[in-house]
Design an enzyme around this catalytic site. Structure first.
Site, mmCIF file in Angstrom:
data_model
loop_
_atom_site.group_PDB
_atom_site.id
_atom_site.type_symbol
_atom_site.label_atom_id
_atom_site.label_comp_id
_atom_site.label_asym_id
_atom_site.label_seq_id
_atom_site.Cartn_x
_atom_site.Cartn_y
_atom_site.Cartn_z
ATOM 1 N N ASN A 9 -68.588 -83.152 5.972
ATOM 2 C CA ASN A 9 -68.546 -81.653 6.002
ATOM 3 C C ASN A 9 -68.016 -81.426 4.429
ATOM 4 O OD1 ASN A 9 -67.565 -79.070 5.854
ATOM 5 N ND2 ASN A 9 -66.283 -79.251 7.528
ATOM 6 N N ARG A 90 -72.542 -80.765 8.361
ATOM 7 C CA ARG A 90 -72.150 -79.570 8.757
ATOM 8 C C ARG A 90 -72.581 -78.497 7.478
ATOM 9 N NH1 ARG A 90 -67.073 -76.053 7.503
ATOM 10 N NH2 ARG A 90 -67.306 -74.146 9.008
ATOM 11 N N HIS A 179 -68.429 -70.388 13.141
ATOM 12 C CA HIS A 179 -67.555 -71.403 13.772
ATOM 13 C C HIS A 179 -68.298 -71.751 15.212
ATOM 14 C CE1 HIS A 179 -63.597 -69.744 12.045
ATOM 15 N NE2 HIS A 179 -64.333 -70.903 11.565
ATOM 16 N N ARG A 240 -58.230 -64.518 4.434
ATOM 17 C CA ARG A 240 -59.316 -63.540 4.628
ATOM 18 C C ARG A 240 -58.820 -62.242 5.367
ATOM 19 N NH1 ARG A 240 -63.439 -67.801 7.092
ATOM 20 N NH2 ARG A 240 -63.623 -69.354 5.651
ATOM 21 N N GLU A 383 -65.460 -80.372 16.637
ATOM 22 C CA GLU A 383 -66.744 -80.267 15.980
ATOM 23 C C GLU A 383 -67.476 -81.333 15.496
ATOM 24 O OE1 GLU A 383 -66.133 -76.062 13.578
ATOM 25 O OE2 GLU A 383 -64.238 -76.924 13.551
#
Length: 395
Positions: A9, A90, A179, A240, A383
Site C-alpha cells: 500500500n 492497493r 474503502h 477531511r 483489508e
C-alpha cells in the site's frame, strides 16, 4: 511461503507492506517505510515477534522496498526466491475502467496513472509503488485491487450526480465510493459470523477511521455509500470535511482569494476534526473533551450528528436493516462513538447493550441486546487479507 502474498500500500512518502497467508489469514511479516525522500527516513519491520528498524535517508519508493526486502532476508525470507504467489497492490481509484482485481501490465499501470486526475492524492503514489515493486520483484505476478471496485454496481440513482449530463460524461463525474475492499470484507465476515446467507441480509457498514465511510448493502451488493467522486464526500473525518455546500468553494475563492490548490488543501488536510479542534486522533479528542475543551466537544457532536444522518438515510434506503456493523480504528475501539451513534433508536429496533459495548476484544462480537431486532456488531476489518486473497485468485 509458496502460497503467501505480499500486500503493498503505497502513499506519497510511505509504503505499508504485509506478507500474508491467504488461507489462515496470518500476517507472516509486516512493516512500514516512512519519510521517503527525507534525510530521516525510517523503516519498521515486524517478523516473528521481533521488531527491526532502519534509520537513514531513503531516496525513493524503490530504495525503500529494497531495504525492506533486505530486512525480510535478515529474517530468513528471500522474497525473490521464496515462491510467493503474488504481490497485491492497493490502488485507490479504478474509475469506470477497473472494477475487479487486475493483473498489472504496462498498459494497466499507464491507465492507473491516467486515472490520477480523479485521485491526485493517491493514484500517483500507488503507481509509483507498483513500478518500484515490479522492478524489485520482476518475476512475481503483480495484481491491482481497487478501493472503488465494490461500489461499481451502485444503482444509477445512487451513483448519478444532478449536474449537466454531458459535462458529467465528458469528465467521468459520478459517485465511485471508496474503502470498498473493507466494506466488502466486513460485510462478508458479518454473514460468516452470524452464519447467515449474505443474500438474505440488509446491512449498514460503518468504516470509521481517520478516513470514514458508510455503506448500505443488500444481498452482498452495495446500493449506496457516503464517499463520492473523491474520498472527500460524506462523513466528518480526521482531516477531511465530508459533506459541505459546494457553494463554499466559490465563496472561498471570491471572498478569501484562495485558489483551487489552497481550497483542496483546506478541505482535505485542515478540516474535519482537526479543523474544528486541532486534533484528529480520537484518543486525543477524548482527552480534550474530558478536560472540558469546548471546541473538542463541538467537533465530536458534529461528527456524531453527521454519522447519525447517514445511518438514518440508509435505514430508509434499505427499508429496514438486519445488521449494523462498526469497523476500522474508531469503529472498533471507541465505545462512546458506537453508543452515541445509535442512542435513542430503540423505537426502530436498535438497542445496544452497554456492557457488551464496553467489553474490550479484538474479535468480531455482538454489542446489541438479546432483544434488539437489529443486530449490532463490531467486526475488525482486514483489508490486507482481502487484497491477498483477491491477488492470489487473480495471479
Amino acid at each position: 511461503m509458496k502460497d503467501s502474498v505480499l500486500v503493498v500500500n503505497s502513499g506519497s512518502s510511505s509504503v505499508k507492506y504485509q506478507l500474508v497467508d491467504p488461507d489462515s489469514g496470518a500476517a507472516i511479516a509486516s512493516g512500514l517505510v516512512e519519510r521517503i525522500g527525507e534525510p530521516d527516513g525510517l523503516i519498521t519491520h515486524h517478523h516473528d515477534g521481533v521488531d527491526r528498524e532502519h534509520r537513514g535517508p531513503i531516496a525513493d519508493h524503490g530504495e525503500g522496498l529494497r531495504l525492506a526486502f533486505e530486512m525480510f532476508a535478515a529474517n530468513g525470507i528471500d522474497l525473490a526466491t521464496a515462491g510467493i504467489a503474488a504481490v497485491g497492490h492497493r490502488v485507490v481509484h479504478g474509475g469506470e475502467v477497473f472494477y475487479e482485481p487486475t493483473p498489472i501490465t504496462p498498459q494497466v499501470l499507464a491507465e492507473i496513472r491516467r486515472l490520477s486526475a480523479l485521485a491526485p492524492l493517491h493514484n500517483p503514489a500507488n503507481a509509483l509503488g507498483i513500478e518500484s515493486a515490479m522492478r524489485v520483484l520482476p518475476s512475481v505476478p503483480h495484481v491491482a485491487v481497487f478501493d472503488t471496485a465494490f461500489f461499481h454496481t451502485l444503482p444509477l440513482k445512487a451513483r448519478t450526480y444532478a449536474v449537466d449530463a454531458e459535462v458529467a460524461k465528458a469528465h467521468a463525474v459520478r459517485r465511485y465510493g471508496f474503502h470498498g475492499t473493507s466494506h466488502q470484507y466486513v460485510s462478508g465476515r458479518v454473514a460468516e459470523f452470524l452464519d447467515r446467507d449474505p443474500d438474505a441480509l440488509k446491512q449498514i457498514v460503518l468504516h470509521l477511521g481517520n478516513g470514514a465511510s458508510a455503506s448500505a448493502i443488500v444481498g452482498g451488493r452495495a446500493v449506496d455509500t457516503s464517499m463520492g467522486m473523491t474520498p472527500l464526500e460524506g462523513l466528518v473525518m480526521g482531516t477531511r470535511s465530508g459533506d459541505i455546500d459546494p457553494g463554499l468553494v466559490m465563496h472561498l475563492r471570491r471572498s478569501a482569494g484562495l485558489d483551487v490548490d489552497a481550497i483542496d488543501e483546506l478541505l482535505n488536510r485542515r478540516s474535519g476534526l482537526k479543523g474544528l479542534c486541532g486534533v484528529n486522533d480520537f484518543r486525543e479528542l477524548r482527552r480534550l473533551i474530558d478536560d472540558g475543551d469546548e471546541d473538542a466537544a463541538l467537533a465530536y457532536d458534529v461528527y456524531i450528528h453527521r454519522l447519525r444522518k447517514y445511518i438514518g438515510a440508509y435505514l430508509l434506503t434499505l427499508g429496514g436493516v438486519d445488521v449494523i456493523t462498526f469497523t476500522a480504528g474508531v469503529g472498533e475501539n471507541s465505545v462512546p462513538v458506537r453508543a452515541d451513534a445509535l442512542a435513542g433508536l430503540e423505537g426502530l429496533g436498535i438497542e445496544i447493550d452497554p456492557d457488551r459495548n464496553a467489553a474490550r476484544s479484538r474479535d468480531a462480537r455482538v454489542i446489541s441486546t438479546d432483544g434488539s431486532a437489529v443486530t449490532v456488531l463490531v467486526v475488525p476489518t482486514n483489508e490486507e487479507l482481502a487484497i491477498a486473497r483477491f491477488a492470489r485468485a487473480c495471479a
